[in-house]
Write a protein that holds these residues in place. Structure first.
Motif, PDB file in Angstrom:
ATOM      1  N   ASP A 373      12.660 -23.978 -12.416  1.00  0.00           N
ATOM      2  CA  ASP A 373      13.131 -23.189 -11.275  1.00  0.00           C
ATOM      3  C   ASP A 373      13.145 -21.712 -11.631  1.00  0.00           C
ATOM      4  O   ASP A 373      12.670 -20.873 -10.888  1.00  0.00           O
ATOM      5  CB  ASP A 373      14.530 -23.647 -10.857  1.00  0.00           C
ATOM      6  N   ARG A 374      13.731 -21.421 -12.832  1.00  0.00           N
ATOM      7  CA  ARG A 374      13.743 -20.049 -13.308  1.00  0.00           C
ATOM      8  C   ARG A 374      13.155 -20.027 -14.704  1.00  0.00           C
ATOM      9  O   ARG A 374      13.435 -20.905 -15.518  1.00  0.00           O
ATOM     10  CB  ARG A 374      15.197 -19.521 -13.383  1.00  0.00           C
ATOM     11  N   MET A 375      12.313 -19.030 -15.004  1.00  0.00           N
ATOM     12  CA  MET A 375      11.745 -18.926 -16.354  1.00  0.00           C
ATOM     13  C   MET A 375      12.892 -18.799 -17.357  1.00  0.00           C
ATOM     14  O   MET A 375      13.859 -18.075 -17.111  1.00  0.00           O
ATOM     15  CB  MET A 375      10.820 -17.708 -16.426  1.00  0.00           C
ATOM     16  N   SER A 376      12.802 -19.529 -18.464  1.00  0.00           N
ATOM     17  CA  SER A 376      13.863 -19.507 -19.474  1.00  0.00           C
ATOM     18  C   SER A 376      13.234 -19.517 -20.861  1.00  0.00           C
ATOM     19  O   SER A 376      12.034 -19.757 -21.019  1.00  0.00           O
ATOM     20  CB  SER A 376      14.748 -20.743 -19.315  1.00  0.00           C
ATOM     21  N   ASP A 377      14.069 -19.249 -21.854  1.00  0.00           N
ATOM     22  CA  ASP A 377      13.588 -19.327 -23.238  1.00  0.00           C
ATOM     23  C   ASP A 377      13.051 -20.720 -23.556  1.00  0.00           C
ATOM     24  O   ASP A 377      12.044 -20.863 -24.253  1.00  0.00           O
ATOM     25  CB  ASP A 377      14.740 -19.002 -24.207  1.00  0.00           C
ATOM     26  N   ALA A 378      13.750 -21.735 -23.038  1.00  0.00           N
ATOM     27  CA  ALA A 378      13.325 -23.108 -23.328  1.00  0.00           C
ATOM     28  C   ALA A 378      11.918 -23.360 -22.796  1.00  0.00           C
ATOM     29  O   ALA A 378      11.079 -23.969 -23.472  1.00  0.00           O
ATOM     30  CB  ALA A 378      14.315 -24.105 -22.718  1.00  0.00           C
ATOM     31  N   VAL A 379      11.634 -22.872 -21.574  1.00  0.00           N
ATOM     32  CA  VAL A 379      10.291 -23.061 -20.996  1.00  0.00           C
ATOM     33  C   VAL A 379       9.256 -22.336 -21.850  1.00  0.00           C
ATOM     34  O   VAL A 379       8.193 -22.877 -22.168  1.00  0.00           O
ATOM     35  CB  VAL A 379      10.256 -22.542 -19.535  1.00  0.00           C
ATOM     36  N   GLN A 380       9.579 -21.110 -22.250  1.00  0.00           N
ATOM     37  CA  GLN A 380       8.611 -20.340 -23.040  1.00  0.00           C
ATOM     38  C   GLN A 380       8.383 -20.951 -24.414  1.00  0.00           C
ATOM     39  O   GLN A 380       7.249 -21.005 -24.894  1.00  0.00           O
ATOM     40  CB  GLN A 380       9.076 -18.887 -23.156  1.00  0.00           C
ATOM     41  N   ARG A 381       9.465 -21.438 -25.033  1.00  0.00           N
ATOM     42  CA  ARG A 381       9.302 -22.069 -26.354  1.00  0.00           C
ATOM     43  C   ARG A 381       8.499 -23.361 -26.237  1.00  0.00           C
ATOM     44  O   ARG A 381       7.685 -23.673 -27.088  1.00  0.00           O
ATOM     45  CB  ARG A 381      10.671 -22.324 -26.986  1.00  0.00           C
ATOM     46  N   ALA A 382       8.728 -24.099 -25.150  1.00  0.00           N
ATOM     47  CA  ALA A 382       7.946 -25.326 -24.937  1.00  0.00           C
ATOM     48  C   ALA A 382       6.465 -24.973 -24.779  1.00  0.00           C
ATOM     49  O   ALA A 382       5.587 -25.658 -25.337  1.00  0.00           O
ATOM     50  CB  ALA A 382       8.466 -26.074 -23.707  1.00  0.00           C
ATOM     51  N   GLY A 383       6.199 -23.905 -24.019  1.00  0.00           N
ATOM     52  CA  GLY A 383       4.808 -23.469 -23.858  1.00  0.00           C
ATOM     53  C   GLY A 383       4.169 -23.129 -25.199  1.00  0.00           C
ATOM     54  O   GLY A 383       3.055 -23.560 -25.508  1.00  0.00           O
ATOM     55  N   ASP A 384       4.890 -22.384 -26.016  1.00  0.00           N
ATOM     56  CA  ASP A 384       4.370 -22.046 -27.347  1.00  0.00           C
ATOM     57  C   ASP A 384       4.125 -23.292 -28.187  1.00  0.00           C
ATOM     58  O   ASP A 384       3.120 -23.395 -28.903  1.00  0.00           O
ATOM     59  CB  ASP A 384       5.354 -21.116 -28.077  1.00  0.00           C
ATOM     60  N   ASP A 385       5.047 -24.255 -28.089  1.00  0.00           N
ATOM     61  CA  ASP A 385       4.876 -25.479 -28.872  1.00  0.00           C
ATOM     62  C   ASP A 385       3.644 -26.278 -28.422  1.00  0.00           C
ATOM     63  O   ASP A 385       3.024 -26.980 -29.226  1.00  0.00           O
ATOM     64  CB  ASP A 385       6.134 -26.348 -28.786  1.00  0.00           C
ATOM     65  N   LEU A 386       3.321 -26.172 -27.141  1.00  0.00           N
ATOM     66  CA  LEU A 386       2.113 -26.856 -26.662  1.00  0.00           C
ATOM     67  C   LEU A 386       0.864 -26.278 -27.332  1.00  0.00           C
ATOM     68  O   LEU A 386      -0.040 -27.010 -27.742  1.00  0.00           O
ATOM     69  CB  LEU A 386       1.990 -26.730 -25.137  1.00  0.00           C
ATOM     70  N   PHE A 387       0.818 -24.942 -27.448  1.00  0.00           N
ATOM     71  CA  PHE A 387      -0.334 -24.314 -28.112  1.00  0.00           C
ATOM     72  C   PHE A 387      -0.390 -24.724 -29.582  1.00  0.00           C
ATOM     73  O   PHE A 387      -1.457 -25.033 -30.115  1.00  0.00           O
ATOM     74  CB  PHE A 387      -0.246 -22.788 -28.009  1.00  0.00           C
ATOM     75  N   ALA A 388       0.801 -24.716 -30.229  1.00  0.00           N
ATOM     76  CA  ALA A 388       0.839 -25.098 -31.638  1.00  0.00           C
ATOM     77  C   ALA A 388       0.357 -26.543 -31.814  1.00  0.00           C
ATOM     78  O   ALA A 388      -0.377 -26.860 -32.761  1.00  0.00           O
ATOM     79  CB  ALA A 388       2.255 -24.934 -32.188  1.00  0.00           C
TER      80      ALA A 388
END
Lengths: 442, 442
Positions: A373-388
């Protein structure tokens, strides 16, 4: 800046600028661009680039703005070069099986025009109904048919390109083969507007298959579904489409569309076979998928096939109905497909976010979609983990969407500094003043 | 020069140098190279290039020396970098359908190794039994299977490349798709050793088809044969091989091999179809070819197929039995195939030379072979006229052999000065001292 007045077909109205400042990545730049040039001829493009080059002003080329990686985001100080008005299908040659088009042609329109000659334009990004050929070339777009017919690069024979200083070059070729000099065509494909602006393309068309048959199978886990897809590769079948949807995706489709896919299993595989061998191929594919499936169905006519593909086509719209979506695009070796799905589930659970995953399974190309719903640190960290995860599995951070603005840090990790240095040196050779879509792609 | 002693695995013996001074183009340089480095590790290559870069000495990379355009010709003042010793097949992955190889692997050896896994390496230049993968990549080699499976570029997923200054970069990818950054892989493929030295490759393998069926048809003129091939394109069939031999070629095969092809017609078309639909495809293809044919035959088993392909495989050896051969390699749009054959006949008659022509007809790629005893002005003028013919018909001066040393003037005419300038600027970016195969490719 006085030079803005010299630009052809230019607008500096706030409304016009707001309409071209971003793309489907949702990235909002911190201010409007200087101007937008709505090119309708090659000369417009040449003039605009010549002037921008003289004045050292950055140019952001743009098609329909359907990119998901921020490649067309235009911040303050830039001039947007809108190519959507260069939209003619110049020629379709049904013996040489090629089309000559301008970059603003809508992908699906070309495909439809080719169909009148018993041909088709094979690359079919999900955005085909709204994206332009020029944008497809800029990102080397993929799609569902790539598993059999290859990506955009395999469909591009030659290009007309306006260079940073306004020079027009042609790498044009109407032959299937040709090895005269460096392959500039392939270098421009996927360069996201950083090396030149495509103003014309000669594209390879493919025979429209006489038959397309579809099979679907549900499985009691995403691992079982992914393993079945890997097994399909091992048996050397030749699907023309092979898509996989996980349980979370089936659930959200059911909620949005009133369907009952989730009742059939926790993952769904959709396969097609086309061409002269379609019937025997789909039977063999259904046989492999059927071994561990909880439910199967087949379709032999177009309407029934389209009905079986419905779930896949509705996946993203269904997710977006219930919130915002961070759309990722990792690609792993096909043998690691099950590991990728498992890794995604672990990432979702670790960060407490919802991830819906579906994949062009035949290519190992996954689209994990983080709903929020709202961009959060958790969403961004999950995105980074997907790339990793993608890199850990020997894959890439982008299978078909491009690096754009959003994945540049990850490109550095994937490619390494020496490769980046080479890319930058090629960029400097073609665009010494750095005016073409700076800060994008690499 | 003192630095020669620092080179790894180096020889300066006249015998060794004479063995690596030229290739199958027959071009004889006016003196021997300085030295030959017989690399057997990547470090050998890095050291050799680092030293050559420091000392500004030109390096000519070399595989098996089977090139026909002079790309591996090494004149005085150059160091030959022989990569044939880097010849390991490192890995074959039968799920991801890829091979990891060193550049000195013989093309046919890789194909055989892949066959043990039910796979094959699709590109099949006529030199496959003696050429290396590295050489194939350097020229973006073609072959008879390209009509269905594409050229070498379509089979290369990633490369390890030593740059001019000795840096090692990897564009490696084990995924089918990937759009992270500029497509350096495609830029190196076909660059004829001018941008870097390939020391490793990840190659896409394809399923070995379960069936391959063959059909041949003779025609009473080469125009009728070429028109039948064009008609095949129009009917959207999917041959896996489509070759055409003209009457002069049939005659010389008969003289050399004791066959009687010329009695069946003045031109021969050989077609194959493979895969699950092979049987219905070959029937449809034979139907199209049969309409105007003077003789037809089909084969369903490998031995009979090989017998029908015999004429094609014997074409060049038969010509070379009776004299020297200037082997050309033009490519025209498929729709212009008949015009190309007619133009070649006119050139032969105008210059009073014998030209034998055969073609990868499905790709519009013709090999007009000028037979001669002693090189003469007439032979050279006929060669030039063949290039002019290709350009007049909207084609290219090289479909699969490359520009090398021999076709540089014609590349300038085909590509134009702006394209050449771009190629030279990319070259300068990657090889600022100009040591990598200077004077070749563009």
């Amino acid at each position: 800046m006085a030079f803005l007045d010299e630009l052809p077909r230019v607008s500096t109205s706030a409304e016009d600028l707001a309409a071209v400042a971003t793309d489907r990545s949702g990235t909002v730049p911190d201010g409007l661009p200087l101007a937008v040039v709505r090119a309708s001829t090659v000369d417009d493009v040449r003039t605009a680039l010549r002037l921008a080059h003289e004045h050292g002003v950055p140019v952001v080329p743009r098609g329909a703005g359907t990119g998901l990686a921020g490649g067309a985001v235009a911040g303050p100080g830039t001039v947007v070069l809108d190519l959507s008005g260069l939209d003619r299908i110049v020629e379709i040659d049904d013996v040489d099986e090629l089309a000559v088009v301008e970059p603003g042609v809508i992908t699906a329109d070309l495909d439809r025009a080719a169909a009148e000659f018993g041909l088709r334009y094979a690359p079919d990004p999900a955005s085909a109904a709204i994206s332009t050929i020029g944008g497809n070339i800029a990102t080397n777009a993929g799609g569902m048919r790539c598993v059999k017919y290859g990506v955009t690069r395999e469909a591009v024979l030659g290009l007309d390109v306006v260079l940073a200083d306004g020079r027009l070059i042609s790498t044009d070729r109407r032959t299937v083969k040709g090895v005269a000099g460096l392959d500039l065509t392939a270098l421009f494909v996927g360069s996201e507007g950083t090396l030149g602006v495509v103003v014309g393309a000669t594209l390879r068309l493919r025979p429209l298959p006489a038959h397309t048959f579809t099979a679907v199978a549900a499985f009691d886990s995403v691992r079982a579904a992914a393993t079945a897809c890997t097994e399909l590769a091992r048996t050397r079948r030749d699907p023309s489409l092979l898509e996989l949807l996980d349980g979370a995706t089936l659930g959200v489709i059911d909620r949005a569309q009133g369907t009952d896919y989730a009742a059939r299993g926790r993952a769904l595989v959709i396969a097609q076979a086309d061409g002269a061998a379609a019937e025997s191929e789909i039977a063999a594919i259904a046989g492999v998928l059927g071994k561990e499936a909880t439910w199967t169905e087949q379709a032999v006519d177009p309407a029934a096939s389209e009905r079986l593909l419905f779930a896949r086509r509705m996946a993203l719209p269904s997710i977006e109905r219930f919130g915002r979506a961070l759309i990722e695009d990792i690609c792993v070796p096909r043998s690691r497909l099950a590991d990728a799905f498992q890794g995604i589930e672990e990432i979702a659970s670790r960060h407490g976010v919802g991830i819906y995953s579906f994949a062009h399974a035949g290519d190992g190309n996954l689209h994990p979609i983080i709903g929020y719903d709202r961009m959060s640190d958790a969403v961004q960290r999950a995105g980074d983990d997907l790339f990793a995860l993608a890199l850990d599995l020997g894959g890439t951070v982008t299978g078909e969407h491009g690096i754009g603005l959003l994945k540049r840090d990850w490109l550095a990790r994937e490619a390494g500094q020496d490769v980046l240095d080479v890319q930058n040196s090629l960029k400097a050779a073609l665009d010494p003043r750095g005016i073409l879509n700076p800060g994008k792609a690499f």
